[in-house]
Write a protein that holds these residues in place. Structure first.
Motif, short mmCIF file in Angstrom:
data_model
loop_
_atom_site.label_atom_id
_atom_site.label_comp_id
_atom_site.label_asym_id
_atom_site.label_seq_id
_atom_site.Cartn_x
_atom_site.Cartn_y
_atom_site.Cartn_z
N ARG A 163 0.85 -1.10 -0.11
CA ARG A 163 -0.04 0.04 0.07
C ARG A 163 0.97 1.38 -0.05
NH1 ARG A 163 -5.36 -1.70 1.20
NH2 ARG A 163 -6.18 0.58 1.82
N LEU A 164 0.99 1.92 1.09
CA LEU A 164 1.97 3.15 1.11
C LEU A 164 3.37 2.66 1.10
CD1 LEU A 164 0.43 5.14 4.15
CD2 LEU A 164 0.35 5.41 1.79
N LEU A 165 3.85 1.33 1.22
CA LEU A 165 5.08 0.99 1.23
C LEU A 165 5.29 -0.28 0.34
CD1 LEU A 165 6.39 1.75 4.86
CD2 LEU A 165 6.68 3.12 3.16
N ASP A 166 6.02 -0.41 -0.31
CA ASP A 166 6.19 -1.72 -1.19
C ASP A 166 6.70 -2.63 -0.59
OD1 ASP A 166 5.18 -0.54 -3.61
OD2 ASP A 166 7.09 0.00 -4.31
N LEU A 167 7.58 -2.55 0.43
CA LEU A 167 8.34 -3.85 1.31
C LEU A 167 7.69 -3.61 2.57
CD1 LEU A 167 11.94 -3.56 -0.28
CD2 LEU A 167 9.91 -5.27 -0.88
N GLY A 168 6.94 -2.89 3.01
CA GLY A 168 6.47 -2.54 4.53
C GLY A 168 7.17 -1.67 5.16
N TRP A 169 6.95 -1.57 6.33
CA TRP A 169 7.74 -0.57 7.19
C TRP A 169 9.21 -1.00 7.49
CZ3 TRP A 169 5.77 1.08 12.83
CH2 TRP A 169 6.35 2.41 13.07
N GLN A 170 9.41 -2.45 7.54
CA GLN A 170 10.56 -3.00 7.98
C GLN A 170 10.95 -2.74 9.40
OE1 GLN A 170 13.64 -3.04 4.64
NE2 GLN A 170 12.09 -2.78 3.11
N TYR A 171 11.80 -3.68 9.88
CA TYR A 171 12.30 -3.86 11.31
C TYR A 171 13.12 -2.49 11.88
CZ TYR A 171 14.30 -5.43 15.50
OH TYR A 171 14.56 -5.55 16.79
N ASP A 172 14.11 -2.06 11.05
CA ASP A 172 14.82 -1.03 11.32
C ASP A 172 14.18 0.23 11.25
OD1 ASP A 172 16.87 -2.64 11.62
OD2 ASP A 172 17.87 -2.20 9.68
N ASN A 173 12.95 0.59 10.26
CA ASN A 173 12.34 1.76 10.32
C ASN A 173 11.29 1.93 11.62
OD1 ASN A 173 13.56 2.63 7.94
ND2 ASN A 173 12.34 1.41 6.92
N ALA A 174 11.13 0.40 11.93
CA ALA A 174 9.91 0.43 13.02
C ALA A 174 10.74 0.74 14.24
CB ALA A 174 9.51 -0.95 13.02
N VAL A 175 12.05 0.22 14.17
CA VAL A 175 12.73 0.47 15.68
C VAL A 175 13.07 2.02 15.60
CG1 VAL A 175 14.98 -0.13 16.85
CG2 VAL A 175 13.68 -1.66 15.77
N ASN A 176 13.38 2.55 14.49
CA ASN A 176 13.75 4.02 14.67
C ASN A 176 12.49 5.12 15.18
OD1 ASN A 176 16.13 3.58 13.63
ND2 ASN A 176 15.80 3.94 11.61
N PHE A 177 11.37 4.48 14.70
CA PHE A 177 9.96 5.29 15.07
C PHE A 177 10.13 4.93 16.65
CE2 PHE A 177 5.72 5.51 16.14
CZ PHE A 177 5.36 6.55 15.69
N ILE A 178 10.05 3.73 16.89
CA ILE A 178 9.77 3.34 18.47
C ILE A 178 10.88 4.28 19.47
CG2 ILE A 178 9.88 1.47 20.21
CD1 ILE A 178 8.92 -0.40 17.82
N THR A 179 12.03 4.16 19.06
CA THR A 179 13.22 5.02 19.63
C THR A 179 12.82 6.22 19.63
OG1 THR A 179 14.66 3.34 18.92
CG2 THR A 179 15.57 5.66 19.62
N ASP A 180 12.31 6.96 18.82
CA ASP A 180 11.80 8.39 18.95
C ASP A 180 10.56 8.58 19.83
OD1 ASP A 180 13.75 9.38 17.14
OD2 ASP A 180 12.61 9.31 15.22
N SER A 181 9.85 7.52 19.56
CA SER A 181 8.59 7.60 20.55
C SER A 181 9.02 7.43 22.18
CB SER A 181 7.49 6.73 20.35
OG SER A 181 7.11 6.71 19.19
N VAL A 182 9.93 6.57 22.43
CA VAL A 182 10.35 6.24 23.68
C VAL A 182 10.92 7.63 24.44
CG1 VAL A 182 12.20 5.31 25.18
CG2 VAL A 182 10.78 4.00 23.71
N LYS A 183 11.61 8.50 23.53
CA LYS A 183 12.22 9.69 24.07
C LYS A 183 11.20 10.88 24.55
CE LYS A 183 16.57 9.15 21.22
NZ LYS A 183 17.35 9.96 20.20
N LYS A 184 9.89 10.63 23.86
CA LYS A 184 9.11 11.62 23.97
C LYS A 184 8.01 11.51 25.36
CE LYS A 184 8.69 12.74 18.90
NZ LYS A 184 7.68 12.56 17.95
N ASP A 185 7.99 9.80 25.46
CA ASP A 185 7.24 9.73 26.64
C ASP A 185 7.10 8.27 27.09
OD1 ASP A 185 4.64 9.20 28.21
OD2 ASP A 185 3.46 10.28 26.71
N THR A 186 7.27 7.98 28.48
CA THR A 186 7.83 6.78 28.98
C THR A 186 6.47 5.97 29.50
OG1 THR A 186 8.14 8.09 31.05
CG2 THR A 186 9.83 7.41 29.70
N SER A 187 5.42 6.63 29.33
CA SER A 187 4.18 5.97 29.89
C SER A 187 3.83 4.77 28.87
CB SER A 187 2.92 6.91 29.63
OG SER A 187 1.68 5.86 29.34
#
Length: 389
Positions: A163-187
């Protein structure tokens, strides 16, 4: 120091399916907790049955003292490998954390779980072991106060494929997003919903795979004691107030009459705040030695509404704003994020104000309201006790 593991988990269902092919089992004991995330083969009813059996068998056996080898061997004998695809019936991630913060983790064919400290991704040393013909990754490590563990199914990694991504989000990209999210909020709740919100967006609100996120936060053990309403027997007033004042952690009083009883017996003055942050919620009050003083059933009812919105499985994956300071939001924040268990001291005296025909009927249902609150708090994995007076 003894730690408390705050847990939040949620799932996106495969579009068009009424059942989720992923399943999470969470068990909390006095000395440890166990979380098992299982991802059944395919989607729908079959996948749901496979993942549910897998997670329940593993969690129950480990709770009863069985070894991982014994649990996996039992699964292998109970659920056969798919003959059509010659692949496992269900993948899984097992996370066991004891009260001292020591982690034992076993992963089979799920995306690698993540460990964060001070917002930074930590390397986890994994040892590969062959258990009953399956390559299982085993890791043990020590966590510290504030550490976060995040596990997820492969639906997160595949988000957006075709759909939006031919090969999907992929693990490394998901991890990068999660890492950015962890920095913003620890709940844990906010993190889980934030990640699933991104996954849902990438799938364009029509997930092509079941997607589950589990977040665990290592916290200091901080119980909350909440006194609601005066006892039926006035002779019990002193007993209940003493129990509240001598309790550890957070102390909360709900109700005008209740706060007056606490004030009289402790000699501490009650001062009502003049700030109305939310006109629909009565103002809070202040009392020395008490962390939060609120009005009674109206505020508790509003807090219950907030909790229901947050815990509802209604397809909403954006975290609710818990930063407001009205009494209801502060109660909800206390129940969800600040406390590690909640002990209600419930007075059963009849409040004359609740019998006014002009007042909402829900005011006459205080005991049911408390039970509903307890049920919603328990959905977040916390222990709740109810003591009646």
């Amino acid at each position: 120091m003894e730690y408390f593991i705050d847990v939040s988990y949620d799932s996106l269902f495969h579009f068009g399916e009424e059942l989720c092919g992923d399943n999470v089992e969470f068990i909390r004991e006095d000395n440890y907790c166990i979380l098992v995330l299982a991802d059944g083969l395919g989607s729908g009813v079959k996948a749901n049955i496979l993942s549910t059996l897998t997670s329940k068998i593993i969690s129950t056996m480990l709770k009863e003292g069985a070894t991982l080898d014994e649990a996996i061997e039992t699964i292998a004998k109970t659920l056969p490998v798919c003959h059509e695809r010659n692949i496992a019936y269900s993948t899984f991630t097992i996370i066991r954390v004891d009260k001292n913060g020591h982690v034992y983790m076993a992963e089979f064919d799920n995306p690698n779980a993540l460990h964060y400290r001070d917002g930074k991704l930590q390397e986890i040393e994994r040892e590969s072991r062959n258990i009953d013909g399956k390559e299982v990754l085993i890791s043990t490590f020590q966590t510290q106060l504030g550490d976060i563990l995040i596990a997820f199914s492969d639906g997160v990694v595949h988000a957006g494929v075709g759909r939006l991504l031919d090969l999907g989000w992929q693990y490394d990209n998901a991890v990068n997003f999660i890492t950015d999210s962890v920095k913003k909020d620890t709940s844990p709740l906010a993190l889980t919903k934030n990640i699933l919100g991104a996954v849902n967006t990438l799938y364009m609100q029509e997930p092509g795979d079941d997607s589950t996120v589990c977040t665990l936060l290592v916290k200091e053990n901080r119980p909350a004691t909440v006194m609601v309403g005066p006892p039926v027997d006035k002779e019990k007033d002193r007993e209940v107030v003493d129990r509240l004042m001598h309790s550890k952690g957070i102390k909360v009083v709900c109700g005008g009459t209740t706060s007056q009883i606490v004030s009289k017996l402790t000699g501490k003055e009650v001062t009502v705040s003049i700030d109305y942050e939310n006109p629909a919620v009565p103002p809070i009050a202040h009392m020395q030695g008490i962390d939060l003083v609120t009005e009674g059933v109206l505020t508790l009812g509003k807090a219950l509404e907030i909790l229901k919105k947050i815990t509802a499985e209604d397809g909403s994956y954006e975290p609710f704003n818990l930063k407001k300071n009205d009494g209801a939001t502060r109660l909800a924040r206390l129940f969800l994020e600040e406390s590690t268990q909640v002990d209600f001291l419930v007075g059963r005296a009849l409040n004359p104000a609740h019998q006014n025909p002009g007042m909402p009927i829900s005011l006459g249902l205080k005991l049911n309201l408390i039970k509903e609150l307890a049920a919603e708090i328990e959905k977040t994995g916390k222990k709740v006790t109810l003591s009646y007076y």
